[in-house]
Design an enzyme around this catalytic site. Structure first.
Site, PDB file in Angstrom:
ATOM      1  N   LYS A  26      16.002   4.342  -7.038  1.00 24.82           N
ATOM      2  CA  LYS A  26      16.547   4.863  -8.294  1.00 24.82           C
ATOM      3  C   LYS A  26      17.111   6.265  -8.078  1.00 24.82           C
ATOM      4  O   LYS A  26      18.179   6.604  -8.590  1.00 24.82           O
ATOM      5  CB  LYS A  26      15.418   4.889  -9.329  1.00 24.82           C
ATOM      6  CG  LYS A  26      15.634   5.800 -10.486  1.00 24.82           C
ATOM      7  CD  LYS A  26      14.461   5.778 -11.423  1.00 24.82           C
ATOM      8  CE  LYS A  26      13.415   6.852 -11.205  1.00 24.82           C
ATOM      9  NZ  LYS A  26      13.834   8.223 -11.435  1.00 24.82           N
ATOM     10  N   ASN A  27      16.381   7.087  -7.304  1.00 22.69           N
ATOM     11  CA  ASN A  27      16.788   8.484  -7.170  1.00 22.69           C
ATOM     12  C   ASN A  27      17.955   8.690  -6.208  1.00 22.69           C
ATOM     13  O   ASN A  27      18.426   9.813  -6.045  1.00 22.69           O
ATOM     14  CB  ASN A  27      15.581   9.354  -6.790  1.00 22.69           C
ATOM     15  CG  ASN A  27      14.575   9.426  -7.939  1.00 22.69           C
ATOM     16  OD1 ASN A  27      14.891   9.011  -9.063  1.00 22.69           O
ATOM     17  ND2 ASN A  27      13.382   9.927  -7.663  1.00 22.69           N
ATOM     18  N   ARG A  97      16.665  12.260 -17.244  1.00 25.42           N
ATOM     19  CA  ARG A  97      16.866  13.623 -16.731  1.00 25.42           C
ATOM     20  C   ARG A  97      18.048  13.693 -15.753  1.00 25.42           C
ATOM     21  O   ARG A  97      18.808  14.650 -15.730  1.00 25.42           O
ATOM     22  CB  ARG A  97      15.573  14.065 -16.047  1.00 25.42           C
ATOM     23  CG  ARG A  97      15.692  15.277 -15.173  1.00 25.42           C
ATOM     24  CD  ARG A  97      15.107  16.482 -15.792  1.00 25.42           C
ATOM     25  NE  ARG A  97      15.204  17.640 -14.902  1.00 25.42           N
ATOM     26  CZ  ARG A  97      15.047  18.882 -15.316  1.00 25.42           C
ATOM     27  NH1 ARG A  97      14.782  19.152 -16.566  1.00 25.42           N
ATOM     28  NH2 ARG A  97      15.151  19.885 -14.471  1.00 25.42           N
ATOM     29  N   CYS A 121      10.989  11.302 -17.801  1.00 28.67           N
ATOM     30  CA  CYS A 121       9.538  11.170 -17.874  1.00 28.67           C
ATOM     31  C   CYS A 121       8.902  12.506 -18.238  1.00 28.67           C
ATOM     32  O   CYS A 121       9.314  13.557 -17.731  1.00 28.67           O
ATOM     33  CB  CYS A 121       8.986  10.680 -16.532  1.00 28.67           C
ATOM     34  SG  CYS A 121       9.209   8.910 -16.286  1.00 28.67           S
ATOM     35  N   ARG A 126       9.874  20.826 -17.213  1.00 26.71           N
ATOM     36  CA  ARG A 126      11.144  20.456 -16.592  1.00 26.71           C
ATOM     37  C   ARG A 126      12.325  21.281 -17.155  1.00 26.71           C
ATOM     38  O   ARG A 126      13.262  20.741 -17.746  1.00 26.71           O
ATOM     39  CB  ARG A 126      11.411  18.943 -16.725  1.00 26.71           C
ATOM     40  CG  ARG A 126      10.262  18.115 -16.186  1.00 26.71           C
ATOM     41  CD  ARG A 126      10.578  16.652 -16.156  1.00 26.71           C
ATOM     42  NE  ARG A 126      11.232  16.246 -14.924  1.00 26.71           N
ATOM     43  CZ  ARG A 126      11.649  14.998 -14.678  1.00 26.71           C
ATOM     44  NH1 ARG A 126      11.485  14.058 -15.581  1.00 26.71           N
ATOM     45  NH2 ARG A 126      12.238  14.703 -13.530  1.00 26.71           N
ATOM     46  N   PRO A 127      12.288  22.589 -16.968  1.00 28.90           N
ATOM     47  CA  PRO A 127      13.356  23.438 -17.503  1.00 28.90           C
ATOM     48  C   PRO A 127      14.686  23.231 -16.780  1.00 28.90           C
ATOM     49  O   PRO A 127      14.735  22.540 -15.750  1.00 28.90           O
ATOM     50  CB  PRO A 127      12.837  24.858 -17.247  1.00 28.90           C
ATOM     51  CG  PRO A 127      11.881  24.724 -16.113  1.00 28.90           C
ATOM     52  CD  PRO A 127      11.298  23.348 -16.187  1.00 28.90           C
ATOM     53  N   ASP A 129      16.803  26.075 -16.199  1.00 29.00           N
ATOM     54  CA  ASP A 129      17.294  27.428 -15.923  1.00 29.00           C
ATOM     55  C   ASP A 129      18.094  27.527 -14.622  1.00 29.00           C
ATOM     56  O   ASP A 129      19.073  28.275 -14.536  1.00 29.00           O
ATOM     57  CB  ASP A 129      16.119  28.426 -15.921  1.00 29.00           C
ATOM     58  CG  ASP A 129      14.999  27.999 -14.975  1.00 29.00           C
ATOM     59  OD1 ASP A 129      14.738  26.787 -14.872  1.00 29.00           O
ATOM     60  OD2 ASP A 129      14.402  28.869 -14.325  1.00 29.00           O
ATOM     61  N   LEU A 130      17.712  26.759 -13.607  1.00 31.54           N
ATOM     62  CA  LEU A 130      18.432  26.833 -12.325  1.00 31.54           C
ATOM     63  C   LEU A 130      19.862  26.326 -12.490  1.00 31.54           C
ATOM     64  O   LEU A 130      20.796  26.816 -11.843  1.00 31.54           O
ATOM     65  CB  LEU A 130      17.723  26.009 -11.246  1.00 31.54           C
ATOM     66  CG  LEU A 130      16.294  26.427 -10.895  1.00 31.54           C
ATOM     67  CD1 LEU A 130      15.708  25.472  -9.860  1.00 31.54           C
ATOM     68  CD2 LEU A 130      16.268  27.848 -10.356  1.00 31.54           C
ATOM     69  N   ASP A 317       5.734  12.102  -6.448  1.00 35.79           N
ATOM     70  CA  ASP A 317       5.863  10.763  -7.035  1.00 35.79           C
ATOM     71  C   ASP A 317       4.813   9.791  -6.490  1.00 35.79           C
ATOM     72  O   ASP A 317       4.630   8.696  -7.034  1.00 35.79           O
ATOM     73  CB  ASP A 317       7.268  10.199  -6.775  1.00 35.79           C
ATOM     74  CG  ASP A 317       8.342  10.952  -7.554  1.00 35.79           C
ATOM     75  OD1 ASP A 317       7.992  11.665  -8.506  1.00 35.79           O
ATOM     76  OD2 ASP A 317       9.531  10.827  -7.210  1.00 35.79           O
ATOM     77  N   ARG A 410      11.833   1.445 -15.556  1.00 37.56           N
ATOM     78  CA  ARG A 410      12.848   2.478 -15.269  1.00 37.56           C
ATOM     79  C   ARG A 410      13.163   2.537 -13.775  1.00 37.56           C
ATOM     80  O   ARG A 410      14.292   2.854 -13.390  1.00 37.56           O
ATOM     81  CB  ARG A 410      12.332   3.867 -15.668  1.00 37.56           C
ATOM     82  CG  ARG A 410      12.175   4.093 -17.124  1.00 37.56           C
ATOM     83  CD  ARG A 410      11.848   5.535 -17.369  1.00 37.56           C
ATOM     84  NE  ARG A 410      13.039   6.329 -17.043  1.00 37.56           N
ATOM     85  CZ  ARG A 410      13.397   7.432 -17.651  1.00 37.56           C
ATOM     86  NH1 ARG A 410      12.655   7.906 -18.609  1.00 37.56           N
ATOM     87  NH2 ARG A 410      14.480   8.074 -17.286  1.00 37.56           N
TER      88      ARG A 410
END
Ligand code: EPZ
Length: 430
Positions: A26-27, A97, A121, A126-127, A129-130, A317, A410
């Protein structure tokens, strides 16, 4: 594919056997879909997992005006020539995300992108800002109104190459800026980049299409802006899912006489393999296969401490499935989750199943192994913990129900069919 899974536990008996073929990751799928926005013509993608996150990425690309054709099982033809808009549809972007990966190439191509705070999820804050500071370094202006972020290239110009230092390694941010930098003016350097295999794989493919990316897979990546690329007949072959393969290795150790895990890359989850070997699991890793055997004849595994880390360290994970493993090993172990502050949320249900786990703080738990798990009705809090519950339910004595199957869908394709094929007694109820 909503619903829940009913599982009949095998009381810790090592009865499973056979082989399992690992799906595309998935990733890595998310990278292929985002890369299509950098291509002048068609992009062919193969080994695409049939999971709901693929549907979400496809729907989002279609809503941007892209053409998404499923040409065969696990194969897609993507073409973004007709893409006009660059507003990521809120309802979909909020559910995944990785939707933020589209932001980089959209900004570079159209000079504008808007998106809501991306969902996914719930495993921590999980900000983003980067992402915001990186876009600004590339000359973009950022505004936010009613929860929608708008990023604009400088007036009358394009985003420009920049030196971007990440205060912490982020997989998706590294991928997003690599994609954006391909179409930016000048050279971008990403420092303290994440090193996950999916990043190197994306760069390798983009380079084969004309990009000039150096250093992907290390913590310093340099990208010379080249403009749109051309894939021609080249195929983006999605990498095997290292998390799925690792989870099956854990299942094999706990519940199989012998399990062969095919079409995987053991080198991509070496930290897990080393931990399992240290615990006494009989594992033979080849280049593309892994065999886990029950050679212990009743002797228990040993507890090992686990600390999650960015790649090539122990993958976050795989943390929840590993915790299930440790409930069955002899002795005490500490599991230290360093990446996400909300990724131990599954522990309560495991304790209800009979695990002896002491939460120490937001990031650490202590597991006393050698306990019998009992079948229970549990609710998956997220994708990876969901599979960990399935593993726990298989090992447990009695029946279990794992709710929230949609989380598991998912990222894991037809999980119940593949588990049944190796002897697991599992049914899906709508
Ligand atoms: C990727 O998420 C994976 N998702 C995750 O897999 C995985 O758990 C994670 O990397 C870590 O390996 C995809 O590849 C699609 P990060 P990502 O940005 O990129 C902090 C799964 O189940 N951070 O590398 O979202 C962040 O809070 C998923 O398949 C900031 O502080 O993770 C975390 O603590 C779940 N600011 C750390 O960095 C930012 O702007 C690493 O997160 C971005 C991230």
């Amino acid at each position: 594919m909503k619903g829940e899974f009913y599982i009949i536990g095998n009381s810790g008996e090592k009865t499973l056997s056979g082989k399992v073929v690992i799906s595309g990751a998935k990733n890595d799928m998310v990278n292929a879909f985002a890369a299509s926005l950098l291509m002048k013509g068609d992009l062919f993608v193969r080994n695409v997992p049939d999971v709901s996150d693929t549907e979400a990425m496809a729907a989002l690309l279609s809503s941007l005006g892209g053409s998404v054709k499923r040409t065969a099982t696990h194969e897609y033809k993507l073409n973004t020539g007709a893409c006009a808009g660059s507003n990521l549809r809120g309802d979909i972007a909020k559910s995944i995300r990785a939707s933020i990966l589209y932001a980089g190439p959209l900004l570079a191509r159209f000079g504008l992108v808007s998106f809501p705070f991306p969902g996914g999820c719930v495993i921590g804050k999980r900000p983003i800002d980067l992402f915001i500071s990186g876009f600004m370094k590339m000359g973009a202006r950022v505004s936010e109104k009613d929860g929608i972020f708008s990023i604009r290239a400088p007036r009358g110009g394009n985003i420009r190459g920049a030196s971007i230092f990440f205060k912490r390694q982020s997989v998706t941010a590294t991928e997003t800026f690599m994609l954006a930098a391909v179409c930016a003016d000048g050279t971008t350097v990403i420092k303290n980049a994440a090193c996950e295999p999916e990043i190197a794989h994306l760069a390798e493919f983009l380079n084969s299409c004309g990009a000039r990316i150096k250093g992907a897979g290390t913590s310093m990546i340099e990208i010379a802006g080249t403009g749109l690329l051309s894939a021609g007949k080249k195929i983006y072959d999605i990498l095997p899912d290292r998390v799925e393969a690792g989870s099956f290795a854990i299942l094999g150790a706990l519940a199989a006489r012998s399990l062969t895990i095919e079409r995987c890359i053991p080198a991509h989850f070496e930290a897990l393999i080393e931990a399992l070997i240290e615990a006494g699991v009989d594992i033979k890793a080849g280049e593309n296969t892994l065999v886990v055997r029950n050679s212990k004849r009743g002797r228990p595994f040993r507890a090992v401490d686990v600390k999650t880390h960015e790649y090539p360290g122990f993958a976050t994970d795989l943390q929840a499935p590993m915790a299930v493993f440790l409930t069955q090993a002899e002795g005490e172990a500490i599991v230290f989750e360093t990446i996400f502050e909300g990724r131990l949320g599954y522990v309560g249900e495991l304790i209800r199943m009979g695990a002896d786990i002491l939460p120490l703080d937001q990031h650490r738990i202590q597991i006393k192994g050698g306990t019998e798990l009992k079948g229970r009705e549990v609710e998956s809090p997220d994708l990876r913990a969901g599979l960990a519950y399935i593993i726990a339910a298989i090992v447990a004595k009695g029946d279990s129900v794992v709710h929230n199957a949609h989380y598991i869908d998912r990222g894991y394709e037809r999980i119940e069919e593949r588990l049944r094929a190796i002897g697991v007694k599992i049914e899906r109820k709508p």
